[in-house]
Design a protein around this motif. Structure first.
Motif, PDB file in Angstrom:
ATOM      1  N   UNK A 172      -0.776  11.375   2.272  1.00 14.96           N
ATOM      2  CA  UNK A 172       0.294  10.389   2.324  1.00 14.96           C
ATOM      3  C   UNK A 172      -0.052   9.220   3.239  1.00 14.96           C
ATOM      4  N   UNK A 173      -0.767   9.549   4.340  1.00 16.05           N
ATOM      5  CA  UNK A 173      -1.114   8.486   5.269  1.00 16.05           C
ATOM      6  C   UNK A 173      -2.252   7.615   4.756  1.00 16.05           C
ATOM      7  N   UNK A 174      -3.245   8.264   4.171  1.00 17.10           N
ATOM      8  CA  UNK A 174      -4.470   7.536   3.817  1.00 17.10           C
ATOM      9  C   UNK A 174      -4.379   6.824   2.469  1.00 17.10           C
ATOM     10  N   UNK A 175      -3.460   7.279   1.637  1.00 12.20           N
ATOM     11  CA  UNK A 175      -3.402   6.791   0.254  1.00 12.20           C
ATOM     12  C   UNK A 175      -3.420   5.261   0.168  1.00 12.20           C
ATOM     13  N   UNK A 176      -2.605   4.620   1.014  1.00 13.89           N
ATOM     14  CA  UNK A 176      -2.444   3.173   0.878  1.00 13.89           C
ATOM     15  C   UNK A 176      -3.761   2.424   1.060  1.00 13.89           C
ATOM     16  N   UNK A 177      -4.687   2.995   1.842  1.00 11.92           N
ATOM     17  CA  UNK A 177      -5.932   2.269   2.067  1.00 11.92           C
ATOM     18  C   UNK A 177      -6.925   2.431   0.913  1.00 11.92           C
ATOM     19  N   UNK A 178      -6.570   3.253  -0.068  1.00 14.86           N
ATOM     20  CA  UNK A 178      -7.474   3.431  -1.213  1.00 14.86           C
ATOM     21  C   UNK A 178      -6.929   2.788  -2.489  1.00 14.86           C
ATOM     22  N   UNK A 179      -5.840   2.025  -2.315  1.00 15.06           N
ATOM     23  CA  UNK A 179      -5.179   1.563  -3.529  1.00 15.06           C
ATOM     24  C   UNK A 179      -5.708   0.251  -4.080  1.00 15.06           C
ATOM     25  N   UNK A 180      -6.751  -0.290  -3.462  1.00 14.15           N
ATOM     26  CA  UNK A 180      -7.246  -1.580  -3.922  1.00 14.15           C
ATOM     27  C   UNK A 180      -7.764  -1.522  -5.346  1.00 14.15           C
ATOM     28  N   UNK A 181      -8.526  -0.508  -5.628  1.00 13.67           N
ATOM     29  CA  UNK A 181      -9.065  -0.412  -6.980  1.00 13.67           C
ATOM     30  C   UNK A 181      -8.811   0.975  -7.538  1.00 13.67           C
ATOM     31  N   UNK A 182      -8.867   1.021  -8.823  1.00 10.50           N
ATOM     32  CA  UNK A 182      -8.655   2.290  -9.510  1.00 10.50           C
ATOM     33  C   UNK A 182      -9.761   3.280  -9.148  1.00 10.50           C
ATOM     34  N   UNK A 183     -10.970   2.745  -8.959  1.00  6.95           N
ATOM     35  CA  UNK A 183     -12.095   3.623  -8.641  1.00  6.95           C
ATOM     36  C   UNK A 183     -11.905   4.282  -7.288  1.00  6.95           C
ATOM     37  N   UNK A 184     -11.555   3.464  -6.284  1.00 15.18           N
ATOM     38  CA  UNK A 184     -11.385   4.053  -4.956  1.00 15.18           C
ATOM     39  C   UNK A 184     -10.218   5.038  -4.951  1.00 15.18           C
ATOM     40  N   UNK A 185      -9.182   4.696  -5.673  1.00 13.94           N
ATOM     41  CA  UNK A 185      -8.019   5.582  -5.736  1.00 13.94           C
ATOM     42  C   UNK A 185      -8.399   6.930  -6.354  1.00 13.94           C
ATOM     43  N   UNK A 186      -9.170   6.872  -7.441  1.00  6.97           N
ATOM     44  CA  UNK A 186      -9.528   8.117  -8.120  1.00  6.97           C
ATOM     45  C   UNK A 186     -10.508   8.955  -7.307  1.00  6.97           C
ATOM     46  N   UNK A 187     -11.408   8.255  -6.592  1.00 11.09           N
ATOM     47  CA  UNK A 187     -12.322   8.994  -5.718  1.00 11.09           C
ATOM     48  C   UNK A 187     -11.525   9.714  -4.636  1.00 11.09           C
ATOM     49  N   UNK A 188     -10.500   9.035  -4.156  1.00 12.86           N
ATOM     50  CA  UNK A 188      -9.644   9.627  -3.136  1.00 12.86           C
ATOM     51  C   UNK A 188      -8.912  10.868  -3.680  1.00 12.86           C
ATOM     52  N   UNK A 189      -8.353  10.731  -4.872  1.00 13.00           N
ATOM     53  CA  UNK A 189      -7.700  11.890  -5.498  1.00 13.00           C
ATOM     54  C   UNK A 189      -8.674  13.067  -5.600  1.00 13.00           C
ATOM     55  N   UNK A 190      -9.905  12.768  -5.999  1.00 10.75           N
ATOM     56  CA  UNK A 190     -10.924  13.819  -6.112  1.00 10.75           C
ATOM     57  C   UNK A 190     -11.103  14.552  -4.782  1.00 10.75           C
TER      58      UNK A 190
END
Lengths: 320, 432
Positions: free
Chosen positions: A12-30
């Motif tokens: 919940x805390x880190x999510x916002x910093x990965x939202x720039x691109x779909x790739x970074x977001x998906x890597x984060x989910x992984x």
């Protein structure tokens, strides 16, 4: 020592910093999901798994196309079925699903989870099940096959999954009618351009005035490109990667023109739905807040998706 | 006195028109009740707008193709028929048209029985136009409009062939091209019951049809002379009663259960059977004709099921198989006083008329049936190609035509629950 609670907090805390691109977001989910797996493994009575296994995710996660919020879709493939292994992976599968829910990936409506024996099998059992699905050609099993085809390995060796995908590929080569069953399965799309060329929006409810991006925009691209990938035996799962591979073949170059750019733009629109409160929210785009240019862009993307969808259907039917 | 009778003739036929139109209400309930909840709004609602399309087309060209001056095959005048002219010894054009158009709509609605639960809405729109222009009017012209079968002395009092068989043959063509509904047949060839969602609707639908039939048959006298309409109504009532009883006992004898839908189809079978013969046969013969119709319909339904022809409303059996029987029954039972003596064909086989009339009836059935089937088949095949299939997609069929074709459910509260279940089964969510 990580717990589901600590992972959730971190997420919940880190999510916002990965939202720039779909790739970074998906890597984060992984990353988040892999942590869940580790915790789940740690909760097993046996300290190490009794045999080799692969954990894969599917659905939008499998395609590397998750938005901010997504429910869980995953399955297990393990080396060999015996009493000990079956019990271990049953417990592990159930624990993973529980943990994913704790961390913020809600349980899957369609029950595509490692806790479901249908999605948790040894390699041999998986083979039998896939062939059974292809043979009986029921609407649900055809859909399951396509879901399986979007599977992407998060943990473990990748061979199990690619071997199983090639089972599908080779079977359809020998049974051309199977491809038609795949088409029939995804033929329906939500038409979103009206007879007067206007955008058709939701008429009522909390999403009044919104366009359903998932059904009218994403799915035509995703389904059409997946269909071609099954036909050509392409095992990549992300729609973008699949398009890249397909474009390597002359016959698809024209058909897929602009598709990659459109799909990337679409993903950006989806990312813009930042204030999403729940899973549904990430699918609805309110066109009232769009500029004139943006509206035009969305329309063009929708039209291109529909065209691609229709062309793929036509092509595949014509060839068989 | 004569003027009064002309007015009464007009009044009776106008009442007949209203009764026949009310049969559409019967079909709405019959079809909606015989199909599943997720398609109920669609099945009911489409009947209203196809009645609208059928009316406009029949007014523009249909009536003219039947009754206009033309040749043995088709009429070619009286387009956009009907005006304000007063009764001049017979029916006014407006009364005449109003009565005729209702028959065309009934035939069209029967045809659409074969499309149920899987055809695209656009298919209904286009086929309604083509059927009302090129299929029904041609057969009606042959038999009623002075065409080549009329000259042979074909007896079809109110339309066993013209209305019922024509509609059923179009339904057969559609059923064959559309293929069975999802889930009707298993891989091993065995079939499943896709039960209709409301037997009470179906029952009420049958009763409304039955009442409407008094106009359908009764007003086909085109007047009140000699009170003959009462005789026609008597025969109609007897045959329907016999059909219902016969079908119920047949079902019971076969399966040990007095199946409700079968009983209902028996009543309709009695009505369809007597439609051709109601003005030609004695009351005892009406009972026999109805009884045989009621028995036939049960076996016919079973046969179609075995042949893998999925007919959700049993339109093929009720209107097709029994429509044939009804027409042929004239050839057996027609009374001399109501045929030979009034110069309307010959008496039946049992009244010394020999096989002549039976032959004429058989020729009429075969010619009309083949024409309706072949033309409907060709039209639908072309539509199939041009429109990219007649059938909705699998996903739409599974979610139901209420939502896929119209955007809202006939049973919103109920279907919200069903939808939740469907989502689970179909794993809709997993696709994104």
């Amino acid at each position: 020592m990580e717990t589901y609670e600590s992972i959730r907090k971190w997420k919940d805390e880190a999510l916002s910093s990965f939202m720039n691109t779909s790739i970074s977001l998906n890597k984060f989910h992984d990353q988040v999901m892999l942590k869940v797996l580790e915790v789940a493994k740690g909760k097993m009575k046996q300290s190490t798994p009794p045999c080799e296994f692969t954990w894969f995710i599917t659905g939008s996660g499998g395609r590397f196309e998750q938005g901010l919020i997504s429910d869980q879709d995953h399955g297990l493939i393990y080396e060999i079925s015996n009493e000990e292994n079956d019990i271990y992976f049953k417990e592990l599968g159930e624990e993973i699903s529980y943990g994913m829910n704790c961390v913020g990936y809600p349980y899957c409506n369609g029950n595509i989870m490692s806790s479901n024996p249908t999605w948790r099998k040894s390699v041999e059992e998986w083979k039998i099940q896939l062939i059974e699905w292809m043979k009986n050609e029921r609407w649900e099993s055809i859909r399951y096959l396509q879901i399986f085809y979007d599977g992407r390995v998060l943990y473990g060796n990748t061979e199990y999954l690619s071997d199983l995908k090639s089972v599908i590929f080779h079977y359809q080569l020998q049974h051309p009618t199977l491809l038609q069953r795949f088409i029939a399965n995804v033929k329906h799309i939500k038409n979103v351009i009206g007879p007067m060329g206007q955008l058709l929006v939701e008429q009522h409810g909390v999403y009044q005035g919104c366009v359903n991006l998932k059904y009218s925009a994403f799915l035509p691209y995703v389904n059409a490109v997946r269909l071609l990938s099954i036909k050509e035996g392409i095992f990549e799962t992300s729609t973008i990667d699949r398009i890249d591979r397909l474009k390597g073949k002359d016959e698809y170059k024209e058909m897929l023109r602009d598709c990659k750019e459109n799909f990337i733009t679409l993903t950006k629109y989806r990312l813009s739905l930042l204030n999403a409160q729940n899973y549904d929210d990430t699918h609805y785009l309110n066109i009232k807040i769009l500029s004139k240019e943006q509206k035009k862009e969305i329309k063009q993307i929708l039209k291109c998706g529909k065209r691609l969808h229709d062309e793929v259907i036509e092509l595949t039917l014509a060839k068989n | 006195m004569e003027a009064v009778q002309v007015l009464m003739d007009n009044l009776w036929v106008a009442i007949g028109a209203i009764l026949v139109f009310f049969m559409i209400g019967g079909f709405i309930l019959l079809e909606a009740g015989s199909t599943r909840m997720k398609n109920a709004g669609h099945v009911a609602g489409k009947t209203i707008f196809t009645a609208g399309i059928g009316t406009l087309v029949f007014w523009a060209v249909g009536y003219g193709f039947i009754y206009g001056d033309g040749n043995a095959f088709i009429g070619l005048s009286n387009f956009f028929y009907g005006d304000a002219s007063a009764a001049d010894g017979g029916l006014t054009p407006a009364v005449d048209f109003s009565f005729q158009v209702m028959f065309a709509l009934v035939s069209l609605t029967i045809a659409f029985g074969g499309f149920a639960e899987r055809a695209k809405l656009s298919v209904y729109v286009i086929f309604a136009v083509l059927f009302s222009a090129f299929i029904y009017p041609v057969v009606a012209h042959w038999i009623w409009g002075g065409g080549w079968l009329a000259e042979h002395g074909k007896q079809d009092f109110a339309g066993s062939t013209v209305v019922h068989l024509t509609g059923a043959m179009a339904a057969l063509a559609a059923t064959m091209i559309l293929k069975p509904r999802i889930g009707k047949y298993n891989k091993d060839g065995s079939s499943n019951v896709l039960a209709g969602h409301n037997q009470v609707y179906t029952t009420l639908g049958v009763l409304i049809l039955w009442v409407g039939w008094f106009g359908f048959n009764g007003a086909s006298t085109f007047g009140v002379a000699d009170g003959f309409l009462g005789f026609v109504i008597l025969n109609t009532q007897l045959a329907a009663a016999a059909g219902a009883v016969a079908a119920m006992f047949t079902a019971w004898a076969k399966t040990g259960k007095a199946d409700v839908p079968t009983t209902l189809n028996g009543a309709l079978a009695g009505l369809v059977a007597i439609t051709a013969s109601c003005g030609f046969v004695a009351p005892w013969a009406a009972v026999v004709i109805g009884l045989i119709g009621g028995i036939m319909v049960v076996f016919s339904m079973q046969l179609f099921e075995k042949l893998k022809i999925d007919d959700p409303i049993a339109a093929l059996s009720v209107h097709g198989t029994v429509g044939v029987w009804g027409t042929l029954s004239n050839g057996l039972f027609a009374l001399p006083a109501l045929s030979t003596d009034i110069d309307w064909g010959q008496a039946g086989l049992f009244y010394g008329g020999g096989f002549t009339q039976l032959g004429v009836q058989a020729l009429g059935v075969a010619a009309s049936g083949i024409y309706a089937f072949v033309v409907a088949f060709i039209i639908l095949k072309i539509m199939d190609k041009v429109m990219g299939g007649l059938r909705v997609t699998e996903e739409e069929e599974i979610m139901g035509l209420d939502i896929s074709e119209h955007g809202s459910y006939g049973y919103p509260e109920q279907m919200a629950l069903e939808e939740a279940k469907l989502t689970t089964a179909a794993t809709k969510e997993k696709f994104s």
